[in-house]
Design a protein around this motif. Structure first.
Motif, PDB file in Angstrom:
ATOM      1  N   PHE A 190      -4.655  -5.724   3.765  1.00  0.00           N
ATOM      2  CA  PHE A 190      -3.945  -4.516   3.326  1.00  0.00           C
ATOM      3  C   PHE A 190      -4.596  -3.257   3.880  1.00  0.00           C
ATOM      4  O   PHE A 190      -3.925  -2.287   4.214  1.00  0.00           O
ATOM      5  CB  PHE A 190      -3.874  -4.468   1.803  1.00  0.00           C
ATOM      6  CG  PHE A 190      -2.879  -5.435   1.257  1.00  0.00           C
ATOM      7  CD1 PHE A 190      -1.522  -5.238   1.465  1.00  0.00           C
ATOM      8  CD2 PHE A 190      -3.286  -6.562   0.565  1.00  0.00           C
ATOM      9  CE1 PHE A 190      -0.594  -6.139   0.999  1.00  0.00           C
ATOM     10  CE2 PHE A 190      -2.360  -7.472   0.085  1.00  0.00           C
ATOM     11  CZ  PHE A 190      -1.006  -7.259   0.303  1.00  0.00           C
ATOM     12  N   HIS A 191      -5.922  -3.313   3.974  1.00  0.00           N
ATOM     13  CA  HIS A 191      -6.639  -2.177   4.554  1.00  0.00           C
ATOM     14  C   HIS A 191      -6.144  -1.945   5.980  1.00  0.00           C
ATOM     15  O   HIS A 191      -5.872  -0.814   6.393  1.00  0.00           O
ATOM     16  CB  HIS A 191      -8.141  -2.461   4.536  1.00  0.00           C
ATOM     17  CG  HIS A 191      -8.953  -1.494   5.330  1.00  0.00           C
ATOM     18  ND1 HIS A 191      -9.289  -0.252   4.855  1.00  0.00           N
ATOM     19  CD2 HIS A 191      -9.478  -1.580   6.576  1.00  0.00           C
ATOM     20  CE1 HIS A 191      -9.998   0.391   5.775  1.00  0.00           C
ATOM     21  NE2 HIS A 191     -10.125  -0.394   6.826  1.00  0.00           N
ATOM     22  N   LEU A 238       5.141   8.380  10.069  1.00  0.00           N
ATOM     23  CA  LEU A 238       5.839   7.248   9.459  1.00  0.00           C
ATOM     24  C   LEU A 238       7.171   6.950  10.150  1.00  0.00           C
ATOM     25  O   LEU A 238       7.636   5.817  10.178  1.00  0.00           O
ATOM     26  CB  LEU A 238       6.083   7.563   7.982  1.00  0.00           C
ATOM     27  CG  LEU A 238       6.013   6.409   6.994  1.00  0.00           C
ATOM     28  CD1 LEU A 238       4.718   5.649   7.161  1.00  0.00           C
ATOM     29  CD2 LEU A 238       6.120   6.962   5.573  1.00  0.00           C
ATOM     30  N   GLY A 239       7.768   8.030  10.710  1.00  0.00           N
ATOM     31  CA  GLY A 239       9.084   7.896  11.321  1.00  0.00           C
ATOM     32  C   GLY A 239       9.156   6.908  12.473  1.00  0.00           C
ATOM     33  O   GLY A 239      10.237   6.433  12.816  1.00  0.00           O
ATOM     34  N   ILE A 240       8.001   6.572  13.071  1.00  0.00           N
ATOM     35  CA  ILE A 240       8.057   5.658  14.209  1.00  0.00           C
ATOM     36  C   ILE A 240       8.246   4.210  13.764  1.00  0.00           C
ATOM     37  O   ILE A 240       8.483   3.347  14.584  1.00  0.00           O
ATOM     38  CB  ILE A 240       6.781   5.755  15.082  1.00  0.00           C
ATOM     39  CG1 ILE A 240       5.558   5.287  14.296  1.00  0.00           C
ATOM     40  CG2 ILE A 240       6.583   7.166  15.601  1.00  0.00           C
ATOM     41  CD1 ILE A 240       4.312   5.159  15.176  1.00  0.00           C
ATOM     42  N   TYR A 241       8.155   3.963  12.462  1.00  0.00           N
ATOM     43  CA  TYR A 241       8.265   2.578  11.986  1.00  0.00           C
ATOM     44  C   TYR A 241       9.663   2.286  11.460  1.00  0.00           C
ATOM     45  O   TYR A 241      10.428   3.194  11.140  1.00  0.00           O
ATOM     46  CB  TYR A 241       7.255   2.292  10.881  1.00  0.00           C
ATOM     47  CG  TYR A 241       5.832   2.538  11.279  1.00  0.00           C
ATOM     48  CD1 TYR A 241       5.221   1.754  12.256  1.00  0.00           C
ATOM     49  CD2 TYR A 241       5.096   3.558  10.688  1.00  0.00           C
ATOM     50  CE1 TYR A 241       3.913   1.979  12.634  1.00  0.00           C
ATOM     51  CE2 TYR A 241       3.781   3.791  11.062  1.00  0.00           C
ATOM     52  CZ  TYR A 241       3.200   2.996  12.028  1.00  0.00           C
ATOM     53  OH  TYR A 241       1.917   3.224  12.406  1.00  0.00           O
ATOM     54  N   LEU A 260       8.937   1.718   3.777  1.00  0.00           N
ATOM     55  CA  LEU A 260       9.014   1.487   2.326  1.00  0.00           C
ATOM     56  C   LEU A 260       7.665   1.016   1.778  1.00  0.00           C
ATOM     57  O   LEU A 260       7.176   1.505   0.756  1.00  0.00           O
ATOM     58  CB  LEU A 260      10.076   0.433   2.014  1.00  0.00           C
ATOM     59  CG  LEU A 260      11.450   0.974   1.672  1.00  0.00           C
ATOM     60  CD1 LEU A 260      12.413  -0.164   1.398  1.00  0.00           C
ATOM     61  CD2 LEU A 260      11.343   1.891   0.439  1.00  0.00           C
ATOM     62  N   VAL A 261       7.077   0.065   2.491  1.00  0.00           N
ATOM     63  CA  VAL A 261       5.792  -0.460   2.026  1.00  0.00           C
ATOM     64  C   VAL A 261       4.752   0.651   1.978  1.00  0.00           C
ATOM     65  O   VAL A 261       4.062   0.847   0.979  1.00  0.00           O
ATOM     66  CB  VAL A 261       5.311  -1.602   2.951  1.00  0.00           C
ATOM     67  CG1 VAL A 261       3.877  -1.982   2.623  1.00  0.00           C
ATOM     68  CG2 VAL A 261       6.221  -2.821   2.797  1.00  0.00           C
ATOM     69  N   LEU A 262       4.654   1.416   3.048  1.00  0.00           N
ATOM     70  CA  LEU A 262       3.589   2.420   3.146  1.00  0.00           C
ATOM     71  C   LEU A 262       3.805   3.627   2.234  1.00  0.00           C
ATOM     72  O   LEU A 262       2.871   4.363   1.936  1.00  0.00           O
ATOM     73  CB  LEU A 262       3.446   2.907   4.586  1.00  0.00           C
ATOM     74  CG  LEU A 262       2.852   1.894   5.569  1.00  0.00           C
ATOM     75  CD1 LEU A 262       2.709   2.520   6.943  1.00  0.00           C
ATOM     76  CD2 LEU A 262       1.499   1.399   5.086  1.00  0.00           C
ATOM     77  N   SER A 263       5.059   3.821   1.795  1.00  0.00           N
ATOM     78  CA  SER A 263       5.256   4.999   0.955  1.00  0.00           C
ATOM     79  C   SER A 263       5.496   4.645  -0.516  1.00  0.00           C
ATOM     80  O   SER A 263       5.256   5.464  -1.386  1.00  0.00           O
ATOM     81  CB  SER A 263       6.407   5.866   1.486  1.00  0.00           C
ATOM     82  OG  SER A 263       7.547   5.071   1.715  1.00  0.00           O
ATOM     83  N   PHE A 299       0.259   8.196   1.640  1.00  0.00           N
ATOM     84  CA  PHE A 299      -0.132   9.390   0.884  1.00  0.00           C
ATOM     85  C   PHE A 299      -1.571   9.803   1.130  1.00  0.00           C
ATOM     86  O   PHE A 299      -2.033  10.804   0.622  1.00  0.00           O
ATOM     87  CB  PHE A 299       0.101   9.186  -0.618  1.00  0.00           C
ATOM     88  CG  PHE A 299       1.512   9.523  -1.024  1.00  0.00           C
ATOM     89  CD1 PHE A 299       1.906  10.837  -1.210  1.00  0.00           C
ATOM     90  CD2 PHE A 299       2.451   8.512  -1.184  1.00  0.00           C
ATOM     91  CE1 PHE A 299       3.201  11.142  -1.562  1.00  0.00           C
ATOM     92  CE2 PHE A 299       3.750   8.815  -1.542  1.00  0.00           C
ATOM     93  CZ  PHE A 299       4.142  10.129  -1.727  1.00  0.00           C
ATOM     94  N   MET A 300      -2.297   9.019   1.919  1.00  0.00           N
ATOM     95  CA  MET A 300      -3.651   9.475   2.236  1.00  0.00           C
ATOM     96  C   MET A 300      -3.650  10.298   3.521  1.00  0.00           C
ATOM     97  O   MET A 300      -4.649  10.909   3.856  1.00  0.00           O
ATOM     98  CB  MET A 300      -4.620   8.296   2.347  1.00  0.00           C
ATOM     99  CG  MET A 300      -4.370   7.357   3.493  1.00  0.00           C
ATOM    100  SD  MET A 300      -5.592   6.036   3.495  1.00  0.00           S
ATOM    101  CE  MET A 300      -5.045   5.114   4.922  1.00  0.00           C
ATOM    102  N   SER A 301      -2.545  10.339   4.252  1.00  0.00           N
ATOM    103  CA  SER A 301      -2.567  11.064   5.528  1.00  0.00           C
ATOM    104  C   SER A 301      -1.213  11.687   5.878  1.00  0.00           C
ATOM    105  O   SER A 301      -1.077  12.911   5.946  1.00  0.00           O
ATOM    106  CB  SER A 301      -2.973  10.098   6.639  1.00  0.00           C
ATOM    107  OG  SER A 301      -2.120   8.960   6.613  1.00  0.00           O
TER     108      SER A 301
END
Ligand SMILES: Nc1ncnc2c1ncn2[C@@H]1O[C@H](COP(=O)(O)OP(=O)(O)OP(=O)(O)O)[C@@H](O)[C@H]1O
Ligand SMILES: [Mg+2]
Lengths: 341, 263
Positions: free
Chosen positions: B184-185, B195-198, B204-207, B214-216
Motif C-alpha cells: 500500500f505504501h 491524479l488526473g493521469i490515472y 477512487l482508491v487514492l482519494s 491527500f498527502m500531496s
C-alpha cells in the motif's frame, strides 16, 4: 478484600491446522482448517491483598496465559476478570498503574538505552514525583544491588543482571500487585538466592504476589498459597506448607568423601528412617532424609563420624516431583484445603 | 493530550539516543533516501523535457506535489516510524510489555523507532518544496498563505494515519513481515503525480479508499487552484483526522485479537 478476582476464565487459541512441509502450507491456503486449544480452561481464582500465591504446573499448563489474562495483555475468550476492581483488558492504562509485571523470558527495558534511562521513562509514564522516584529507586538499587548496572545498556547486561533490573523496573511505582512469570529462569544459585531474599522482602512489605516457576526453592519461603494448574484447569488450590510437608518432605544430601570405604550401615544406624546409598564407586554417599526427623546438621555429623566429608550438596524435590506424587492417587488433601479437579 | 505529547517526545528522544549508537546506519539510510527521491526527480525532469504540460500541470506544479510526498514521508519516518515495527512486534509478542505500561499502547508503538533516513527525505523534499514555491505561478495573498500552511501541515498526518491503518493488518495476518502494508505504501507513491493521469479506479482508491492523494495532490490543488475541484484540497484536515481515527480504530480492534506468543 480481593485484589484479583477471576471467574471461569477461558482463553482459546486457534491454530492453523497445517500438514507437514510446504505442501501442507499450500493446502492450508486453499482449505483453511484450524484446531482450537483452550490454553486456560475455566479458571476461577481470588487473591486477597497481601497474599503471595505460587502458580505452578507442567510446561504448557497455561500459567503464562493466565498471567497475560490477569494483566490485560490478552482478552479472555469468556469469563470475567477484575484486578483492583477494574477489568484489565478494558482499562489497560489504569490497570498498568496498579500492577508490576516481569516476564522472565522477555525484558521490559529499552534494549539500547542505559538502564537508568529506561527507569526514567517509566517514571514519567507512571507520573512519579522526583522525591517518590528517588526513594523507590534507592530502595530497589540497594535491595537488588544494581547500582553499578544503571549506566550500561540493557543489551550489555547478563541474564541475572537484566532480571534484577527488570524487577526494579516493575516495582518502581510500588504497585500493590506484582506478577512474576518465571523470574529465576536460567539464573545461577547465587543470583536466585538474592532474588528470593528480595521477594521475601517485597511480600513482607504487603505486596500481593503471583509467581510462576518450575523451581520449588523459589516459592518455599516466599509464598503461602499454592495453586497448581494442569491443562488449563486448577487441580489444587491450598496452603503451600501442607503440600510440601506431605509430598516434598524428603531431602537428599549428597556427600563426597576423601576416601573409601565408608560403612553405609553405620551411617544408617545413626539416622533411623533415612535411606543411605553409595555413589561414585564408594567415593560418595547419598542420604535421603526427612528434615522433620533429622536436621541437615545431624545428617552431616553422622556422616563425618564414619568418613571424611570433602564436599556436599542438598537436593530439594522439584515441583514436578511434587505434582507427580500428588497425582499418583495420593491426593488426600489436608483438612481445610480447597481441592478440585 | 499534553501529557501524551510530552511522553511521546520523551520516547522519541530516548529512541534518538539509542539510534545514534548506530551512527553508520544513519548515513547509509540518509544517502539511500536522498538517492531514491533524487532519482524520482530526475525522472520528472526528463518527462517534462519531452512534454511541457501534463493535464494542465506544469513542471514546477508537479515538483510541488512530488516534494510534498518526500516531505510527508520524511515527517512520518522521523516521527512515527514505529508503525512499521508492528508486524514484528505483534508476531513476536512484543506488545506484552507495551500493554502493561501506563501510556497509550499506540503512541508507544509509533514512538518505538526513529527513522533517521527521514532527514534525507526532509532535506531533499524541503529543497524541492522551496524551489517549487518560488517557481509556481501563484500570487501569495494572505488567504493563500494561510491555506497552504494549514493543508501542508495536515498532509503528513494523512500518511501517518494510513501507515497505522495498513500496518494494523499484522493483527490479522500474524506474519512477521510488512509486505502487505508496504504494498500500500508503494501504491501511495502514485500520489507523486497529478491524479488526473490515472484511470477512474486508481483515482477512487487514492482519494477515497486509501486517500494517499491527500498527502500531496489535493493540498497542492487547493494552494495552486488547479485541477477540476481545488476546493477538495481544503478537506485535507478532515482527511487527516479521518485517517488517524481509522488507524486508531484498527489498532484497538487489533488489540482485542492480539495473542502474544507462546512461552
Ligand atoms: N500465542 C499463542 N498462540 C497459540 N497457542 C498458544 C499461544 N500462547 C500459548 N499457547 C498454547 O497454550 C498453552 C499454554 O501455554 P502457556 O504459555 O500458558 O503455558 P505455561 O504454563 O506458561 O508453560 P511453561 O511452563 O512452558 O511456560 C500451550 O499449549 C501453548 O502452546
Ligand atoms: Mg510460561
Amino acid at each position: 478484600m480481593a485484589r484479583i478476582e477471576a471467574d471461569d476464565l477461558r482463553k482459546v487459541f486457534r491454530r492453523p491446522d497445517k500438514g507437514p512441509g510446504l505442501a501442507g502450507s499450500l493446502r492450508h491456503l486453499v482449505e483453511r482448517r484450524y484446531t482450537e486449544k483452550a490454553a486456560v480452561d475455566g479458571i476461577s481464582l481470588r487473591v486477597d491483598a497481601g497474599e503471595a500465591v505460587a502458580y505452578v504446573g507442567p510446561n504448557g499448563a497455561g500459567k503464562s496465559t493466565t498471567i497475560k489474562l490477569l494483566t490485560g495483555i490478552l482478552v479472555p475468550t469468556s469469563g470475567e476478570v477484575r484486578v483492583n476492581g477494574i477489568v484489565p483488558h478494558r482499562h489497560r492504562i489504569e490497570n498498568a498503574r496498579g500492577v508490576g509485571v516481569v516476564f522472565g523470558q522477555r525484558t521490559s527495558l529499552w534494549w539500547d538505552l542505559p538502564v537508568r534511562d529506561s527507569f526514567e521513562l517509566l517514571r514519567d509514564m507512571h507520573g512519579l514525583g522526583a522525591a517518590e522516584y528517588r526513594e523507590n529507586l534507592d530502595r530497589l538499587v540497594e535491595m537488588l544491588q544494581i547500582g553499578d548496572l544503571l549506566d550500561s545498556t540493557a543489551r550489555r547486561l547478563s541474564l541475572g543482571q537484566r532480571m534484577r533490573c527488570d524487577l526494579a523496573a516493575a516495582l518502581l511505582h510500588a504497585p500493590p500487585i506484582v506478577y512474576l512469570d518465571e523470574p529465576t529462569i536460567g539464573l545461577d544459585i547465587e543470583v536466585k538466592d538474592r532474588l528470593r531474599t528480595f521477594l521475601r522482602q517485597v511480600v513482607a512489605g504487603g505486596t500481593t504476589l503471583v509467581l510462576t516457576t518450575h523451581d520449588l526453592g523459589d516459592i518455599e519461603d516466599v509464598c503461602s498459597r499454592l495453586v497448581i494448574i494442569d491443562q488449563g484447569r486448577i487441580v489444587h488450590d491450598g496452603g503451600l506448607r501442607q503440600v510440601i510437608e506431605t509430598y516434598a518432605r524428603e531431602r537428599v544430601m549428597h556427600a563426597d568423601l576423601a576416601s573409601r570405604p565408608v560403612s553405609l550401615s553405620g551411617v544408617a544406624a545413626r539416622l533411623p528412617g533415612a535411606t543411605v546409598t553409595e555413589e561414585r564407586d564408594g567415593l560418595g554417599v547419598a542420604v535421603a532424609f526427612d528434615p522433620l526427623a533429622h536436621t541437615a546438621a545431624a545428617v552431616l555429623s553422622a556422616l563425618q563420624q564414619e568418613a571424611e566429608v570433602v564436599d556436599l550438596r542438598i537436593e530439594e524435590p522439584a515441583i514436578e516431583d511434587v505434582v507427580r506424587r500428588m497425582y499418583a492417587g495420593q491426593l488426600d488433601a489436608a483438612p481445610g484445603e480447597r481441592t478440585g479437579t | 493530550m499534553r501529557r501524551n505529547l510530552w511522553l511521546y517526545r520523551r520516547c522519541l528522544g530516548a529512541q534518538l539516543r539509542a539510534t545514534l549508537e548506530y551512527e553508520g546506519d544513519f548515513w547509509i539510510m540518509s544517502v539511500a533516501a536522498l538517492l531514491t527521491q533524487g532519482m524520482g526527480f530526475v525522472f520528472l525532469w526528463a518527462i517534462f523535457r519531452a512534454i511541457p504540460q501534463i493535464n494542465g500541470w506544469r513542471f514546477w506544479d508537479v515538483v510541488l506535489i512530488y516534494s510534498l510526498v518526500a516531505l510527508t514521508e520524511g515527517v512520518a519516518v522521523l516521527l512515527a516510524q514505529g508503525a512499521w515495527t508492528m508486524a514484528v512486534t505483534v508476531n513476536l509478542g512484543g506488545l506484552d510489555t507495551v500493554l502493561v505500561r501506563p501510556f497509550s499502547p499506540l503512541l508507544q508503538v509509533l514512538s518505538s523507532q526513529i527513522g533517521m533516513n527521514g532527514l534525507g527525505n526532509l532535506v531533499l523534499g524541503g529543497s524541492l518544496f522551496v524551489a517549487a514555491l518560488v517557481h509556481v505561478h501563484a500570487t501569495w495573498t494572505p488567504v493563500r498563505i494561510a491555506t497552504a500552511a494549514l493543508v501542508f501541515a495536515c498532509a503528513p498526518l494523512v500518511k501517518i494515519g494510513l501507515n497505522i491503518l495498513t500496518n494494523c493488518s499484522a493483527f490479522w495476518l500474524k506474519t512477521p513481515w510488512s509486505m502487505f502494508p508496504f504494498a500500500f505504501h508503494t501504491l501511495g507513491e502514485l500520489a507523486r503525480y497529478p491524479l488526473g493521469i490515472y484511470g477512474l479506479a486508481v483515482r477512487l482508491v487514492l482519494s477515497v479508499v486509501l486517500p494517499y492523494a491527500f498527502m500531496s495532490y489535493f493540498p497542492a490543488t487547493a494552494v495552486l487552484s488547479l485541477g477540476s475541484a481545488p476546493w477538495l484540497g481544503l478537506l485535507t484536515p478532515v482527511a487527516a483526522a479521518w485517517c488517524l481515527l481509522l488507524g486508531r480504530w484498527a489498532f484497538r480492534r487489533g488489540l482485542t485479537r492480539y495473542e502474544s506468543s507462546g512461552s
